[in-house]
Write an enzyme that holds these catalytic residues in place. Structure first.
Site, mmCIF file in Angstrom:
data_model
loop_
_atom_site.group_PDB
_atom_site.id
_atom_site.type_symbol
_atom_site.label_atom_id
_atom_site.label_comp_id
_atom_site.label_asym_id
_atom_site.label_seq_id
_atom_site.Cartn_x
_atom_site.Cartn_y
_atom_site.Cartn_z
ATOM 1 N N LYS A 167 19.315 -31.535 -34.169
ATOM 2 C CA LYS A 167 17.937 -32.026 -34.005
ATOM 3 C C LYS A 167 17.872 -33.747 -34.522
ATOM 4 O O LYS A 167 17.476 -34.676 -34.045
ATOM 5 C CB LYS A 167 16.811 -31.214 -34.535
ATOM 6 C CG LYS A 167 15.515 -31.919 -34.482
ATOM 7 C CD LYS A 167 14.412 -31.207 -35.130
ATOM 8 C CE LYS A 167 14.238 -30.966 -36.488
ATOM 9 N NZ LYS A 167 13.560 -31.807 -37.470
ATOM 10 N N ASN A 168 18.413 -33.764 -35.869
ATOM 11 C CA ASN A 168 17.999 -35.025 -36.836
ATOM 12 C C ASN A 168 19.129 -35.912 -36.458
ATOM 13 O O ASN A 168 18.984 -37.119 -36.955
ATOM 14 C CB ASN A 168 18.023 -34.380 -38.167
ATOM 15 C CG ASN A 168 16.717 -33.616 -38.532
ATOM 16 O OD1 ASN A 168 16.019 -33.666 -37.893
ATOM 17 N ND2 ASN A 168 16.837 -33.127 -39.829
ATOM 18 N N CYS A 182 2.878 -34.767 -45.284
ATOM 19 C CA CYS A 182 3.187 -33.566 -44.432
ATOM 20 C C CYS A 182 3.152 -32.343 -45.225
ATOM 21 O O CYS A 182 3.237 -32.431 -46.543
ATOM 22 C CB CYS A 182 4.349 -33.986 -43.451
ATOM 23 S SG CYS A 182 5.905 -33.710 -44.487
ATOM 24 N N ARG A 205 6.002 -38.124 -48.870
ATOM 25 C CA ARG A 205 7.104 -38.708 -48.113
ATOM 26 C C ARG A 205 6.867 -40.287 -47.598
ATOM 27 O O ARG A 205 6.248 -40.386 -46.507
ATOM 28 C CB ARG A 205 7.328 -37.762 -46.610
ATOM 29 C CG ARG A 205 7.904 -36.443 -47.062
ATOM 30 C CD ARG A 205 8.127 -35.592 -45.615
ATOM 31 N NE ARG A 205 9.349 -36.021 -45.328
ATOM 32 C CZ ARG A 205 9.910 -35.324 -43.919
ATOM 33 N NH1 ARG A 205 9.113 -34.435 -43.413
ATOM 34 N NH2 ARG A 205 11.053 -35.829 -43.419
ATOM 35 N N VAL A 224 18.410 -42.303 -52.583
ATOM 36 C CA VAL A 224 19.108 -42.030 -51.347
ATOM 37 C C VAL A 224 17.921 -41.605 -50.408
ATOM 38 O O VAL A 224 17.214 -40.542 -50.650
ATOM 39 C CB VAL A 224 20.092 -40.870 -51.613
ATOM 40 C CG1 VAL A 224 20.470 -40.464 -50.075
ATOM 41 C CG2 VAL A 224 21.182 -41.489 -52.398
ATOM 42 N N ASP A 257 17.113 -28.652 -46.286
ATOM 43 C CA ASP A 257 16.875 -28.071 -44.960
ATOM 44 C C ASP A 257 17.384 -26.377 -44.805
ATOM 45 O O ASP A 257 17.077 -26.071 -43.880
ATOM 46 C CB ASP A 257 17.199 -28.805 -44.002
ATOM 47 C CG ASP A 257 16.414 -29.927 -43.615
ATOM 48 O OD1 ASP A 257 15.327 -30.174 -44.514
ATOM 49 O OD2 ASP A 257 16.982 -31.129 -42.985
ATOM 50 N N ARG A 264 10.063 -26.431 -32.604
ATOM 51 C CA ARG A 264 10.122 -27.962 -33.007
ATOM 52 C C ARG A 264 11.727 -28.195 -33.168
ATOM 53 O O ARG A 264 12.122 -29.399 -32.767
ATOM 54 C CB ARG A 264 9.478 -28.597 -34.143
ATOM 55 C CG ARG A 264 8.079 -28.660 -33.942
ATOM 56 C CD ARG A 264 7.417 -29.347 -34.841
ATOM 57 N NE ARG A 264 8.138 -30.372 -35.152
ATOM 58 C CZ ARG A 264 7.660 -31.336 -36.602
ATOM 59 N NH1 ARG A 264 6.637 -30.761 -37.210
ATOM 60 N NH2 ARG A 264 8.397 -32.337 -36.418
HETATM 61 C C1 EPZ Z 1 15.357 -36.548 -43.035
HETATM 62 O O1 EPZ Z 1 13.960 -36.847 -43.402
HETATM 63 C C2 EPZ Z 1 15.241 -35.099 -42.159
HETATM 64 N N1 EPZ Z 1 14.482 -35.390 -41.284
HETATM 65 C C3 EPZ Z 1 14.604 -34.029 -43.009
HETATM 66 O O2 EPZ Z 1 14.586 -32.877 -42.304
HETATM 67 C C4 EPZ Z 1 15.584 -33.728 -44.183
HETATM 68 O O3 EPZ Z 1 14.951 -32.968 -44.982
HETATM 69 C C5 EPZ Z 1 15.607 -35.084 -44.838
HETATM 70 O O4 EPZ Z 1 16.305 -36.050 -44.268
HETATM 71 C C6 EPZ Z 1 16.671 -34.893 -46.407
HETATM 72 O O5 EPZ Z 1 18.039 -34.528 -45.878
HETATM 73 C C7 EPZ Z 1 15.032 -36.024 -40.001
HETATM 74 O O6 EPZ Z 1 15.980 -36.481 -39.891
HETATM 75 C C8 EPZ Z 1 14.075 -36.320 -38.984
HETATM 76 P P1 EPZ Z 1 14.616 -38.785 -46.808
HETATM 77 P P2 EPZ Z 1 13.788 -38.012 -44.148
HETATM 78 O O7 EPZ Z 1 14.069 -40.122 -46.417
HETATM 79 O O8 EPZ Z 1 14.618 -39.224 -43.416
HETATM 80 C C9 EPZ Z 1 11.677 -39.831 -50.448
HETATM 81 C C10 EPZ Z 1 13.846 -30.942 -40.927
HETATM 82 O O9 EPZ Z 1 13.260 -29.885 -41.574
HETATM 83 N N2 EPZ Z 1 11.249 -41.311 -49.731
HETATM 84 O O10 EPZ Z 1 15.973 -38.736 -47.082
HETATM 85 O O11 EPZ Z 1 12.390 -38.461 -43.989
HETATM 86 C C11 EPZ Z 1 11.032 -38.631 -49.404
HETATM 87 O O12 EPZ Z 1 9.408 -38.519 -49.782
HETATM 88 C C12 EPZ Z 1 13.505 -32.212 -41.924
HETATM 89 O O13 EPZ Z 1 14.332 -31.265 -40.150
HETATM 90 C C13 EPZ Z 1 10.446 -42.175 -50.274
HETATM 91 O O14 EPZ Z 1 9.932 -41.855 -51.779
HETATM 92 O O15 EPZ Z 1 14.026 -37.832 -45.791
HETATM 93 C C14 EPZ Z 1 11.860 -37.571 -49.960
HETATM 94 O O16 EPZ Z 1 11.453 -36.946 -51.107
HETATM 95 C C15 EPZ Z 1 12.480 -32.078 -42.923
HETATM 96 N N3 EPZ Z 1 10.301 -43.255 -49.815
HETATM 97 C C16 EPZ Z 1 13.321 -38.353 -50.297
HETATM 98 O O17 EPZ Z 1 12.869 -39.829 -50.419
HETATM 99 C C17 EPZ Z 1 11.007 -43.870 -48.605
HETATM 100 O O18 EPZ Z 1 10.553 -44.833 -48.194
HETATM 101 C C18 EPZ Z 1 14.533 -38.094 -49.331
HETATM 102 O O19 EPZ Z 1 13.577 -38.251 -48.035
HETATM 103 C C19 EPZ Z 1 11.850 -42.738 -48.114
HETATM 104 C C20 EPZ Z 1 11.912 -41.509 -48.688
#
Ligand code: EPZ
Length: 426
Positions: free
Chosen positions: A22-23, A123, A128, A169, A313, A405
């Site tokens: 999915k991702n 969310c 996020r 990251v 995840d 989803r």
């Molecule tokens: C991706 O979300 C995945 N979603 C998530 O999967 C997954 O849990 C996550 O990566 C971590 O592996 C998709 O790929 C669609 P991040 P993403 O940016 O890209 C913070 C699922 O169940 N952050 O790596 O949104 C954020 O709040 C979903 O399939 C900021 O603070 O994750 C989090 O605490 C859920 N500012 C951390 O970084 C930003 O600008 C990591 O988030 C961006 C992120």
């Protein structure tokens, strides 16, 4: 709304085909915006989120054709053609429902020089924010304004290469930067990039489309912008979170299951933990096999971390397993601040879990008991399904749309290996 009914206590045996990720699929679909030529994606999972992303892309003028495979193990094929981008607007309603919609911002800006995309807001699993995405685009020369809850981004003269150093990251921000940089003028260096396999999959597709990218899979990705990208064909990588979920399903229910198409290296952190807990994990020519002889798992401590660490995840799912372990496990969630929503529901099934900040202490119990439960995100929901496989009696999981989803035909896959699971219409 439909519910999923599980009657626990059945060992699993046979094989489960692993679907496309999915991702990875959602970002690959967004990448179609970057070229006027067709992008053909194979092994696309059949998921509500994929349909939602297709609808969003169609609202931008992307023509999409689906070829549905009659076989569960094959995946669907999707042809996306963004001959002309007629709109660059993603509404609040859309982005709120599916956060991954925000990933259209980088490609829209790179291709059209402008985009208006809603801020996602918080969310179920945390606040996020998206400031890393925005600052990456600003460093590449975009003007970014926040107007009435929307990101209004413009780059009339196009984007230019930049050195982007992420303070921490982020999967999504790395992808935004990589997609935008593909069409920017000059070289972009992304430092402290996320190393998740889905990012490398997106990078390989961009390369097939003519992008010049090096360092995929490392924490420094270098993108040399090109004037235009062209059409390509790409096969979506297997879903490591789905594979990990069924590996844990086998461990919690007992039995022996081959996960066809699963790749060991993408879930190595989980597999070594399962082996420590008492499961047998072996690689097979088609994927990998997990076996558990029915004894209770040994407890294990887990801390989530960016790849190659233990994935957030899979945190809810491994917790389900640890609720029946022979001893106490400590689970720390370091990626999202509110990702323990499954805990009160697991407790309704008899689990003994105490939460203190980002740490859950799980004392294993001999048996879980079936109960009506529901959850607020898809990984939490599936952890309740896993608990239901091991529980005595009947578990009813509500809010099935979360599962739809992100898990491709879950009941069909689990019932094929002997689980007593079905969808109950309401
Ligand atoms: C991706 O979300 C995945 N979603 C998530 O999967 C997954 O849990 C996550 O990566 C971590 O592996 C998709 O790929 C669609 P991040 P993403 O940016 O890209 C913070 C699922 O169940 N952050 O790596 O949104 C954020 O709040 C979903 O399939 C900021 O603070 O994750 C989090 O605490 C859920 N500012 C951390 O970084 C930003 O600008 C990591 O988030 C961006 C992120």
């Amino acid at each position: 709304m439909d519910r999923i009914r599980i009657r626990g206590g059945h060992r699993l045996s046979g094989e489960i085909p692993i679907s496309g990720a999915k991702n990875a699929a959602l970002k690959l679909m967004a990448a179609s915006i970057l070229t006027a030529e067709p992008l053909i994606l194979a092994n696309v999972p059949r998921l509500a989120d994929v349909r939602a992303m297709a609808e969003l892309l169609m609202s931008f003028g992307v023509a999409i054709q689906m070829n549905l495979s009659p076989h569960l193990g094959e995946g669907d094929t999707m042809r996306l053609e963004a001959k002309e981008i007629t709109s660059a607007f993603a509404s609040y309603d859309m982005v709120r429902k599916m956060r991954a919609s925000f990933q259209v911002l980088g490609p829209l800006l790179a291709r059209r020089g402008e985009a208006k995309v809603s801020l996602p807001g918080g969310c179920a699993i945390g606040a996020r924010p998206v400031e890393l995405h925005l600052s990456a685009l600003q460093q590449m020369g975009a003007r970014v304004d926040l107007v009435d809850g929307y990101v209004v981004a413009t780059a009339p003269g196009g984007l230019k290469g930049a050195e982007i150093v992420f303070p921490f990251v982020s999967v999504g921000a790395t992808e935004t930067a990589m997609m935008a940089a593909s069409l920017a003028k000059g070289v972009t260096r992304i430092v402290n990039a996320a190393r998740e396999p889905e990012i490398a999959d997106l990078g390989r597709c961009l390369i097939a489309m003519g992008a010049k990218i090096s360092g995929l899979g490392s924490s420094e990705i270098v993108v040399e912008g090109v004037e235009r990208l062209h059409g390509a064909s790409h096969r979506v990588m297997p879903d490591r979170i789905e594979a990990g979920t069924y590996a844990i399903a086998t461990a919690i229910a007992g039995g022996e299951v081959e996960l066809v198409g699963a790749t060991h290296e993408t879930i190595a952190s989980l597999l070594s933990l399962l082996a420590k807990s008492g499961a047998d994990v072996t690689d097979t020519p088609r994927g990998l096999k997990v076996a558990m002889n029915g004894s209770r798992p040994r407890p294990s401590d887990v801390t989530t971390a960016p790849y190659p660490g233990f994935p957030t995840d899979l945190q809810a799912q491994i917790m389900a397993l640890m609720t029946v372990a022979e001893g106490t496990s400590v689970i720390r969630e370091k990626i999202f601040e509110n990702r323990f929503m499954h805990v009160p529901e697991l407790a309704r099934m008899g689990a003994d879990v105490r939460i203190d900040g980002d740490t859950a202490t799980v004392r294993g119990v001999t048996k879980l008991k079936g109960a009506p439960v529901m959850a607020t995100d898809l990984r939490a929901s599936v952890s309740l399904v896993l608990a239901g496989l091991a529980a005595e009696g009947e578990t009813m999981v509500g809010r099935v749309y979360h599962l739809d989803r992100g898990f491709d035909r879950l009941e069909e896959k689990l019932s094929r290996v002997g689980a007593d699971i079905s969808r109950v219409p309401e």
